[in-house]
Design a protein around this motif. Structure first.
Motif, short mmCIF file in Angstrom:
data_model
loop_
_atom_site.label_atom_id
_atom_site.label_comp_id
_atom_site.label_asym_id
_atom_site.label_seq_id
_atom_site.Cartn_x
_atom_site.Cartn_y
_atom_site.Cartn_z
N TYR A 235 0.85 -1.19 0.00
CA TYR A 235 0.00 0.00 0.00
C TYR A 235 0.89 1.25 0.00
O TYR A 235 1.59 1.52 0.97
CB TYR A 235 -0.92 0.00 1.23
N ARG B 277 1.80 5.02 0.37
CA ARG B 277 1.28 6.15 1.15
C ARG B 277 1.81 7.47 0.61
O ARG B 277 2.80 7.52 -0.13
CB ARG B 277 1.67 6.00 2.62
N ASN C 124 -3.01 -2.89 5.75
CA ASN C 124 -3.83 -1.68 5.68
C ASN C 124 -4.80 -1.69 6.86
O ASN C 124 -5.88 -2.28 6.79
CB ASN C 124 -4.60 -1.65 4.35
N GLU D 157 -10.40 -4.51 1.53
CA GLU D 157 -9.04 -3.96 1.46
C GLU D 157 -8.54 -3.44 2.80
O GLU D 157 -7.43 -2.93 2.90
CB GLU D 157 -8.98 -2.85 0.42
N ALA E 116 -3.90 3.30 7.66
CA ALA E 116 -4.62 4.19 6.74
C ALA E 116 -5.15 5.42 7.45
O ALA E 116 -5.32 6.48 6.83
CB ALA E 116 -5.76 3.43 6.08
N GLN F 105 -8.05 1.96 -0.88
CA GLN F 105 -6.64 1.66 -1.11
C GLN F 105 -6.50 0.30 -1.81
O GLN F 105 -7.28 -0.60 -1.59
CB GLN F 105 -5.88 1.61 0.22
N ARG F 106 -5.47 0.18 -2.67
CA ARG F 106 -5.20 -1.07 -3.37
C ARG F 106 -3.71 -1.37 -3.31
O ARG F 106 -2.87 -0.46 -3.35
CB ARG F 106 -5.64 -0.98 -4.84
N ARG F 107 -3.38 -2.65 -3.23
CA ARG F 107 -1.98 -3.04 -3.28
C ARG F 107 -1.42 -2.81 -4.68
O ARG F 107 -2.09 -3.12 -5.68
CB ARG F 107 -1.81 -4.52 -2.91
#
Length: 550
Positions: free
Chosen positions: A114, A116, A125, A199, A236, A300-302
């Motif tokens: 993730y 940032r 996350n 996620e 997050a 959020q996405r990897r």
């Protein structure tokens, strides 16, 4: 044929038994035959030469003790005939020259993480809910109960089912069946399939006993640690509960956040009870705002990230006589690989660096870095002595039973977790790691306090070696548990992730094992594998109170 004993360094005058050795058994070392004069259990040490009282005991090439009584060649070392002693240390000898390991096969490798806003990359996350003072612990628990089951973040249900079954049997009067009750088979331990926010790896609720009643230094350190968690790449956003009148003020927390991330852009939800109309209203608002934060975090996405984005914490706990010859040097090689790839590694546990100070001083990149290490070591020792302790009291009863009979002996093996790379920086608790390369962080040896600090400093994965077994984990960073011996890995397979016992048996080299561990780290960092500590919900979090803990 399996090796039966090992002399670790050419300068050593003791050897380690790799298996139980009988009195009278004959062993060969450097073309000389030694007859054991006493039984030597596996993991323990025996003398390779006659030792008179006050003679140094050398292991890993350094002094790890002195003889109290005459010790015969081939005799077992114990707390009755050896006392703690360590080599003195002085200024840095000169420029350290390091030959990095070959990392060509990993240069183009990535992990899925993730990304940032501050440029760091998370391996998980999470959303945090934390109190600024212990007065708010109960309210944190209230929010936890409200969220955990509804969002699919509850831990293993097997224990709840056990209690439900026992209650049912009791109510039905089937008391005889209670004695022979066996729980049902565990269900799938993968918690991801039923979660509302796919996620988001979890909402983590950190409680502690600080924030007020101690010194201003305690409050500042706590705010620094919490800021390290809030700004951590595995987080997050965060919900913070404050009472209002405590030493650890919201303004202090914001200052510590700004020190670590001047452009901090994550959601930070702060609720102060003494400014709220009622506790109920505050909690409802906190729950609603946290839910909306989770909606945002779920976006959020990897994405692929270079291995240089790894920051690896290096820790040992429940150590045994094999720690310094198997798992510790294996993760030391991992540290060297990560550093050579541009990443960061964190070696801490200052009480367990006693006796190897000179080696670490000589590896520092500058006199300033070396002097800071010396200053922190001496200041820590002084604080420990001020409360009636000292580094020599560090080994636990379990350590001693399994062959680590002095602090210097334990330290010499523990330091091998740091590999061989130069030391780029030395940090005081609870500072954040910023320099690529190997960093020293001042912490106790205590398992949870040290891991708590390493993660607060930025470790997004922790490698934790153990010879006796420990369930230690962390709320936001995966803790990979590595066994020093295969017997432990088999017996406590529910908490061990990786077996380093092949090194003890001579079946694998330290380098081979280290490379296998790095491959496992990549899978864990990518979210392909959850560690045993994560699956068991081992969310251990203990802030360090300076000078009290070893």
């Amino acid at each position: 044929m399996r090796r039966r004993a090992l002399k670790i360094h050419p300068a050593d005058n003791v050897a380690v038994a790799l298996v139980d050795l009988a009195a009278g058994e004959r062993l060969s070392f450097e073309r000389e035959e030694i007859a054991l004069v006493s039984r030597v259990p596996a993991k323990h040490k025996f003398a390779l030469e006659d030792l008179a009282p006050e003679d140094p005991v050398r292991m890993y090439g350094v002094i790890v003790g002195r003889a109290i009584l005459p010790i015969k060649r081939g005799e077992l070392l114990t707390t009755r005939n050896v006392r703690h002693a360590a080599s003195p240390f002085q200024r840095r000898a000169g420029q350290y020259v390091w030959v990095p390991p070959d990392v060509a096969r990993w240069r183009e490798r990535t992990f899925m993480g993730y990304h940032r806003a501050d440029g760091r990359v998370g391996t998980r996350n999470y959303w945090l809910v934390i109190p600024l003072v212990f007065c708010e612990n109960r309210n944190v628990e209230v929010i936890k109960q409200a969220f955990a089951k509804e969002l699919g973040f509850a831990g293993p249900e097997v224990y709840q089912r056990v209690v439900a079954d026992l209650v049912k049997l009791y109510r039905e009067g089937r008391t005889e069946e209670l004695k022979g009750y066996r729980p049902p088979a565990e269900r799938d331990s993968d918690r991801r399939h039923s979660r509302l926010f796919a996620e988001v790896d979890g909402v983590k609720f950190l409680t502690h006993e600080g924030g007020c009643g101690g010194t201003r230094e305690d409050a500042r350190a706590l705010c620094g640690l919490l800021a390290g968690y809030i700004t951590h790449p595995n987080v997050a956003g965060a919900t913070v509960l404050s009472l209002g009148c405590q030493h650890a003020q919201v303004a202090m927390l914001r200052e510590e956040i700004a020190r670590r991330d001047p452009r901090f852009a994550k959601p930070l939800l702060v609720f102060e009870q003494q400014r709220s109309r009622s506790e109920r209203e505050m909690l409802i608002e906190a729950i609603k705002a946290t839910f909306l934060g989770l909606v945002e975090a779920n976006e959020q996405r990897r994405q692929p990230a270079s291995l240089s984005a790894l920051t690896v914490g290096l820790k040992c706990g429940g150590s045994d006589g094999f720690s310094g010859i198997s798992a510790n040097p294996a993760i030391g090689h991992v540290a060297d690989l990560v550093v050579a790839l541009g990443g960061r590694a964190i070696l801490s546990e200052f009480p367990e660096l006693c006796g190897v100070e000179q080696e670490l001083i000589d590896r520092c990149v500058s006199d300033e870095v070396a002097e800071r290490f010396v200053h922190l070591m001496r200041a820590y020792e002084e604080r420990a002595r001020a409360v009636g302790s000292g580094f020599d009291m560090n080994p636990s009863p379990g350590n001693i039973r399994d062959g680590l009979i002095t602090d210097a002996m334990k330290s010499a093996g523990a330091a091998r977790k740091g590999g061989t790379s130069p030391i780029m920086d030395v940090l005081d608790y609870p500072e954040r790691v910023t320099e690529p390369g190997l960093n020293l962080l001042c912490t106790p040896g205590n398992d949870v306090e040290a891991v708590t600090a390493q993660v607060g400093a930025g470790a997004n994965v922790v490698l934790f070696t153990t010879g006796l077994g420990t369930p230690t984990g962390n709320p936001i960073a995966p803790v990979i548990k590595l066994a020093t011996n295969s017997e432990l890995a088999e017996r406590m397979s529910d908490i061990i992730d990786f077996d380093c016992g092949g090194i003890v048996r001579g079946e694998k080299t330290i380098e081979q094992t280290g490379e296998e561990i790095l491959e496992f780290v990549i899978r864990v960092a990518s979210g392909e594998v959850w560690t045993k500590a994560e699956l068991l919900g081992q969310d251990d979090f203990i802030p360090w109170k300076r000078g009290v803990s070893l």
